[in-house]
Design a protein around this motif. Sequence first.
Motif, mmCIF file in Angstrom:
data_model
loop_
_atom_site.group_PDB
_atom_site.id
_atom_site.type_symbol
_atom_site.label_atom_id
_atom_site.label_comp_id
_atom_site.label_asym_id
_atom_site.label_seq_id
_atom_site.Cartn_x
_atom_site.Cartn_y
_atom_site.Cartn_z
ATOM 1 N N ARG A 229 0.809 -1.228 0.000
ATOM 2 C CA ARG A 229 0.000 0.000 0.000
ATOM 3 C C ARG A 229 0.836 1.269 0.000
ATOM 4 O O ARG A 229 0.420 2.292 -0.523
ATOM 5 N N ARG A 230 2.022 1.213 0.606
ATOM 6 C CA ARG A 230 2.811 2.446 0.705
ATOM 7 C C ARG A 230 3.508 2.794 -0.612
ATOM 8 O O ARG A 230 4.004 3.886 -0.790
ATOM 9 N N THR A 232 3.899 3.446 -4.774
ATOM 10 C CA THR A 232 3.060 4.040 -5.821
ATOM 11 C C THR A 232 2.472 2.917 -6.677
ATOM 12 O O THR A 232 2.981 1.787 -6.688
ATOM 13 N N ARG A 259 -0.885 6.601 -5.217
ATOM 14 C CA ARG A 259 -0.945 5.347 -4.461
ATOM 15 C C ARG A 259 -2.244 4.648 -4.828
ATOM 16 O O ARG A 259 -3.234 5.304 -5.175
#
Length: 281
Positions: A229-230, A232, A259
């Motif tokens: 998730r963190r 791009t 993101r």
Amino acid sequence: MPTPPRELIAAFRHRARKSLGQNFLTDAGVLQAIAEAARLGPETTVLEVGPGPGVLTQELLARAGAVVAVEKDPRSVAFLGGAYLDLVAGAANLRVIEGDALTVDLDAALAGASDLVAVGNLPFNVGTAIMNRLLAQPDRWRRWVFMFQREVARRLTAEPDSKAYGSLSLAVQSRARVQPVVDVPPEAFVPAPQIHAGVVLFDLEGPPSVPLALQPSFDRVVRSAFATRRKTLRNNLKRIFGDETDAVLDTAGVDGRKRPEQLPLAAFAALAQVVEDRNTD
Ligand code: SAM
């Protein structure tokens, strides 16, 4: 007049089984909200998953033409086919099948039924698995109203830019229009669970927002996009597209610097379409 839920639970006379996720609803307002959200009519057949002591079942019987209930607990099956018949009006329109909603033969259970709606205060531990099973045949259903643990309900109905938005939200929203119905606190049940619950309405009428043929590619893109998730979107998608990633993003018109949780469903559908087009070139 419906029989008060606590009276039905008392007449059931058995202890709730934790292993079967048995927390019975006693709040008449919540029971009515679930049945109303299902928009039932005399033509409707309802599949109820997990009727337990039949507290929700009686609300469904009051509004639908017929109810087919699948229940794993033989004690409940015996109750619904016995004492329940004298306690609840319209119980003759109820057919109870003893079985596991994850494996029961739904074609046989629902043979000849039309205008199908599924409803259930699902056991928390198998709620999403049951939903995924039913999702494999989306055309069968008009709508569903299901209760999940609140966090799952939030993920199912989440919109972009929220913490709850992710691959579960997209998988479901690509196939059904979803809407929260009501949050349900622990006090609405006996025994009270440790957690809050949430009821979700799924509308399956009309074409899905992502065409069926595109869904395998859509699911693959979404899984990769949310792998971390963190990161791009571009960095996540490199896992499947490698050096082609920028070309794929350009063709789809999607900004890879974002993101994954910032992107709407349409962006993932556009990426899935590029995957399809490349496969058929
Ligand atoms: N409908 C009742 C109510 O609203 O109070 C009972 C709901 S209780 C949370 C879940 C019900 O699902 C229980 O009656 C339980 O025995 C049943 N159940 C659990 N696992 C099941 C499964 N795999 N298939 C069918 N029923 C199941």
